[in-house]
Design an enzyme around this catalytic site. Structure first.
Site, PDB file in Angstrom:
ATOM      1  N   GLU A  54       0.890  -1.170   0.000  1.00 46.19           N
ATOM      2  CA  GLU A  54       0.000   0.000   0.000  1.00 46.19           C
ATOM      3  C   GLU A  54       0.919   1.208   0.000  1.00 46.19           C
ATOM      4  O   GLU A  54       1.496   1.556   1.035  1.00 46.19           O
ATOM      5  CB  GLU A  54      -0.884   0.009   1.257  1.00 46.19           C
ATOM      6  CG  GLU A  54      -1.888  -1.123   1.351  1.00 46.19           C
ATOM      7  CD  GLU A  54      -3.115  -0.917   0.469  1.00 46.19           C
ATOM      8  OE1 GLU A  54      -3.120   0.030  -0.345  1.00 46.19           O
ATOM      9  OE2 GLU A  54      -4.056  -1.714   0.589  1.00 46.19           O
ATOM     10  N   CYS A  63      -2.314   9.383   2.287  1.00 45.00           N
ATOM     11  CA  CYS A  63      -2.066   8.789   0.964  1.00 45.00           C
ATOM     12  C   CYS A  63      -3.178   9.158  -0.004  1.00 45.00           C
ATOM     13  O   CYS A  63      -2.960   9.226  -1.206  1.00 45.00           O
ATOM     14  CB  CYS A  63      -1.915   7.278   1.090  1.00 45.00           C
ATOM     15  SG  CYS A  63      -3.332   6.482   1.861  1.00 45.00           S
TER      16      CYS A  63
HETATM   17  P1  NAD Z   1       8.369   4.873   4.830  1.00 46.94           P
HETATM   18  O1  NAD Z   1       8.411   4.059   3.587  1.00 46.94           O
HETATM   19  O2  NAD Z   1       9.494   5.787   5.112  1.00 46.94           O
HETATM   20  O3  NAD Z   1       8.246   3.924   6.120  1.00 46.94           O
HETATM   21  C1  NAD Z   1       7.196   2.999   6.265  1.00 46.94           C
HETATM   22  C2  NAD Z   1       7.641   1.899   7.211  1.00 46.94           C
HETATM   23  O4  NAD Z   1       8.676   1.141   6.601  1.00 46.94           O
HETATM   24  C3  NAD Z   1       8.217   2.389   8.536  1.00 46.94           C
HETATM   25  O5  NAD Z   1       7.755   1.543   9.557  1.00 46.94           O
HETATM   26  C4  NAD Z   1       9.714   2.240   8.349  1.00 46.94           C
HETATM   27  O6  NAD Z   1      10.440   2.062   9.547  1.00 46.94           O
HETATM   28  C5  NAD Z   1       9.766   0.988   7.502  1.00 46.94           C
HETATM   29  N1  NAD Z   1      10.997   0.819   6.706  1.00 46.94           N
HETATM   30  C6  NAD Z   1      11.889   1.775   6.340  1.00 46.94           C
HETATM   31  N2  NAD Z   1      12.854   1.212   5.561  1.00 46.94           N
HETATM   32  C7  NAD Z   1      12.549  -0.096   5.439  1.00 46.94           C
HETATM   33  C8  NAD Z   1      13.142  -1.191   4.740  1.00 46.94           C
HETATM   34  N3  NAD Z   1      14.246  -1.034   3.994  1.00 46.94           N
HETATM   35  N4  NAD Z   1      12.551  -2.402   4.803  1.00 46.94           N
HETATM   36  C9  NAD Z   1      11.407  -2.563   5.515  1.00 46.94           C
HETATM   37  N5  NAD Z   1      10.798  -1.569   6.210  1.00 46.94           N
HETATM   38  C10 NAD Z   1      11.369  -0.347   6.169  1.00 46.94           C
HETATM   39  O7  NAD Z   1       6.988   5.663   4.786  1.00 46.94           O
HETATM   40  P2  NAD Z   1       6.437   6.732   5.812  1.00 46.94           P
HETATM   41  O8  NAD Z   1       7.159   8.020   5.628  1.00 46.94           O
HETATM   42  O9  NAD Z   1       6.373   6.139   7.171  1.00 46.94           O
HETATM   43  O10 NAD Z   1       4.914   6.896   5.304  1.00 46.94           O
HETATM   44  C11 NAD Z   1       4.516   7.790   4.332  1.00 46.94           C
HETATM   45  C12 NAD Z   1       4.267   7.069   3.018  1.00 46.94           C
HETATM   46  O11 NAD Z   1       3.312   6.032   3.199  1.00 46.94           O
HETATM   47  C13 NAD Z   1       3.650   7.979   1.975  1.00 46.94           C
HETATM   48  O12 NAD Z   1       4.260   7.730   0.730  1.00 46.94           O
HETATM   49  C14 NAD Z   1       2.194   7.568   1.942  1.00 46.94           C
HETATM   50  O13 NAD Z   1       1.525   7.833   0.730  1.00 46.94           O
HETATM   51  C15 NAD Z   1       2.299   6.109   2.203  1.00 46.94           C
HETATM   52  N6  NAD Z   1       1.040   5.594   2.711  1.00 46.94           N
HETATM   53  C16 NAD Z   1       0.291   4.799   1.912  1.00 46.94           C
HETATM   54  C17 NAD Z   1      -0.941   4.339   2.347  1.00 46.94           C
HETATM   55  C18 NAD Z   1      -1.807   3.459   1.497  1.00 46.94           C
HETATM   56  O14 NAD Z   1      -2.728   2.857   2.047  1.00 46.94           O
HETATM   57  N7  NAD Z   1      -1.586   3.353   0.203  1.00 46.94           N
HETATM   58  C19 NAD Z   1      -1.385   4.692   3.621  1.00 46.94           C
HETATM   59  C20 NAD Z   1      -0.594   5.507   4.407  1.00 46.94           C
HETATM   60  C21 NAD Z   1       0.627   5.953   3.950  1.00 46.94           C
END
Ligand code: NAD
Length: 527
Positions: free
Chosen positions: A245, A279
């Site tokens: 997502e 998002c």
């Molecule tokens: P992010 O990708 O920076 O982090 C998300 C999660 O992934 C965190 O828990 C982080 O610690 C973890 N993470 C970081 N590096 C990783 C790796 N290499 N392997 C596995 N996990 C890792 O995102 P964010 O800044 O926390 O969230 C914002 C983003 O999320 C925006 O792009 C937003 O659009 C998206 N989002 C999407 C939805 C949806 O339903 N489509 C919902 C909410 C947020």
């Protein structure tokens, strides 16, 4: 919490968590090591078979108790959400608590029937003596990795759905908002869930990497496109099924017959709620040229009345952004747009008088698709607007994006809106509303293109938490099958005739084929 406190006492490295409104430290959580995460997954794996064998009504009784506990303790949970994510308390109630309570209700209403064995009728005449049943089996241990922007509703709905299906869950929350996930864990344990069936492992990206590499059976990842690609690569190396997502760049199309008063309120709320860190935020707005200036004026008037501040203040409309990195992206996108000819109608800069994490809600006019603000996810309180001449141009602009999460169409003509919705490439398209499909538990949530793979919520969300097992039971076990060995010219003629009987283009050929098949069948014995 006690388990975590104990780990802290054992000398765990700690991760500090900040209140984005004040920048004060609100606490710390342990950074789980890869070995501890692997051990958590092993504990979950041991506990899961008994949970999967527990009657569905007993599993659902825990979901119901969780729902009641959450309803009773909603204000306390909202305080935790607002303290670490910054959003106004009212938004914590409407976009987090309400979504989870309704998500639980959806499970209570649908899971027992969904998990009932399903008879699969079939039409192949050769297989008529067989009875097929579809069973839905839990994967085992589901890993969930969550972002910070909806720290409660996203992991909670995913977690209770996975649990309801008979899975165990190991959840890695965002490093910015771990306490909300610990609240989820606390409530489910209070509801009677075996602690090993939901374990929250806190930490930064490395903890996410470790969870992906642990012995999980499926990963549900929500976050940015950049991290989603890394998750997909790591999962591909071991053929781990994943749901991704990811981000969005959602378009809003305002047709010339739209109600400008209503559509402008929707644009302002859709772009600025949760400080634009959603998002499903309105990230691109296309308005018919005949109402363009009127629409912009209405948006500016409404935006200028919004109050930014600490989310705990009941009068606050827009809280802080989660961290300064996020503010920088917003400023870079705005500066790039101005440099390429966009007009700032209001906002455009940080609200430093409120603290380092606040950004003024901003309206940009005359943006173009050559600007980063119309191509990349901004994830901040910015509403970029441009005009269009006709429906075809509006659809082409909406579809001209790497993303495909959601979209909206605004018109007084419902059927025109619905037919335009069919032409837009996005996981969900709303006619005369924005964002709200996330609050409809029956609606599948997810996107296409860079917005991700798979779905959460609704029937498709349930299917993601199980694997389908087809069980076939032969109704004539004493009979050798006609297609078994004993090949030769006779079998070939029999099959030719049988295929003609079923599929030949006209009645005469079918009857002739049937006769040919029966004649060969009578002269042949399968071995
Ligand atoms: P992010 O990708 O920076 O982090 C998300 C999660 O992934 C965190 O828990 C982080 O610690 C973890 N993470 C970081 N590096 C990783 C790796 N290499 N392997 C596995 N996990 C890792 O995102 P964010 O800044 O926390 O969230 C914002 C983003 O999320 C925006 O792009 C937003 O659009 C998206 N989002 C999407 C939805 C949806 O339903 N489509 C919902 C909410 C947020």
């Amino acid at each position: 919490m006690n388990a975590l406190a104990n780990q802290a006492e054992l000398g765990h490295e700690q991760l500090a968590v900040f209140n984005p409104a004040t920048r004060e430290t609100i606490g710390s959580v342990p950074i789980f090591s890869a070995a501890e995460i692997a051990a958590a997954v092993d504990r979950a794996r041991k506990a899961q078979p008994r949970w999967a064998a527990t009657p569905v009504r007993e599993r659902m009784a825990i979901i119901r108790r969780f729902q009641q506990l959450l309803c009773d303790q909603k204000d306390a949970v909202c305080e935790v959400i607002t303290r670490e994510a910054g959003k106004p308390l009212a938004e914590a109630l409407s976009t987090e608590i309400l979504v989870v309570l309704d998500g639980a209700q959806y499970l209570l209403d649908n899971v027992p029937a969904f998990l009932r064995p399903e008879h699969i009728p079939h039409s192949n005449l050769a297989m008529k003596l067989k009875r097929g049943t579809l069973l839905r089996e839990p994967y085992g241990v589901i890993g969930i990795i969550s972002p910070w922007n909806y720290p409660f509703s996203l992991p909670s709905v995913q977690t209770i759905t996975a649990l309801a299906m008979g899975n165990a869950v190991v959840l890695k929350p965002s490093e910015f908002t771990p306490f909300t996930s610990l609240e989820l864990q606390r409530l489910l344990r209070e509801a009677g869930l075996d602690p090993d069936l939901l374990q929250v492992v806190t930490g930064e990206g490395a903890a996410g990497v470790a969870l992906l590499q642990a012995n999980i059976d499926k990963m549900i990842f929500t976050g940015s496109v950049a991290t989603g690609k890394k998750v997909a690569q790591s999962a591909a190396a071991r053929l781990l099924p994943v749901v991704l997502e990811l981000g969005g760049k959602d378009p809003m199309i305002v047709l010339e017959d739209a109600d400008v008063e209503v559509a402008s309120s929707a644009a302002v709320w859709g772009a600025f709620m949760n400080a634009g860190q959603t998002c499903l935020s309105v990230e691109r707005c296309y308005v018919h040229e005949s109402i363009y200036e009127k629409f912009l004026q209405a948006c500016v008037e409404k935006t200028n009345k919004l109050r930014s501040g600490n989310g705990t203040d009941a009068n606050t409309d827009i809280g802080p952004m989660i961290h300064e990195r996020q503010l920088r992206t917003v400023q870079i996108h705005i500066d790039d747009a101005i440099a390429h000819g966009a007009r700032v109608l209001t906002g455009g800069k940080p609200l430093t008088q409120l603290g380092p994490s606040f950004f003024a809600p901003t309206i940009l006019a005359d943006v173009t698709h050559s600007m980063a603000i119309m191509r990349e996810e901004t994830f901040g309180p910015v509403l970029p607007v441009r005009s269009f001449k006709n429906d075809d141009e509006a659809v082409a602009l909406a579809n001209d994006s790497d993303f495909g999460l959601a979209a909206s169409v605004w018109t007084r003509n419902k059927s025109r809106g619905e037919s335009l919705a069919r032409r837009i490439n996005a996981g969900s398209v709303l006619v005369n509303d924005v964002v709200c499909s996330f609050g409809i538990s029956e609606a599948p949530h997810g996107g296409i293109k860079a917005s991700g793979i798979g779905r959460t919520h609704g029937r498709f969300g349930l299917e993601e938490m199980v694997w389908p097992k087809y069980v076939d039971s032969d109704q004539m076990p004493g009979m050798k099958k006609l297609w078994w060995y004993g090949y030769g010219p006779g079998f070939r003629t029999q099959m030719q005739g049988f295929i003609e009987l079923l599929f030949a283009g006209n009645f005469t050929k079918r009857v002739r084929g049937g006769g040919k098949s029966i004649k060969s069948f009578l002269g042949r014995k399968p071995r």
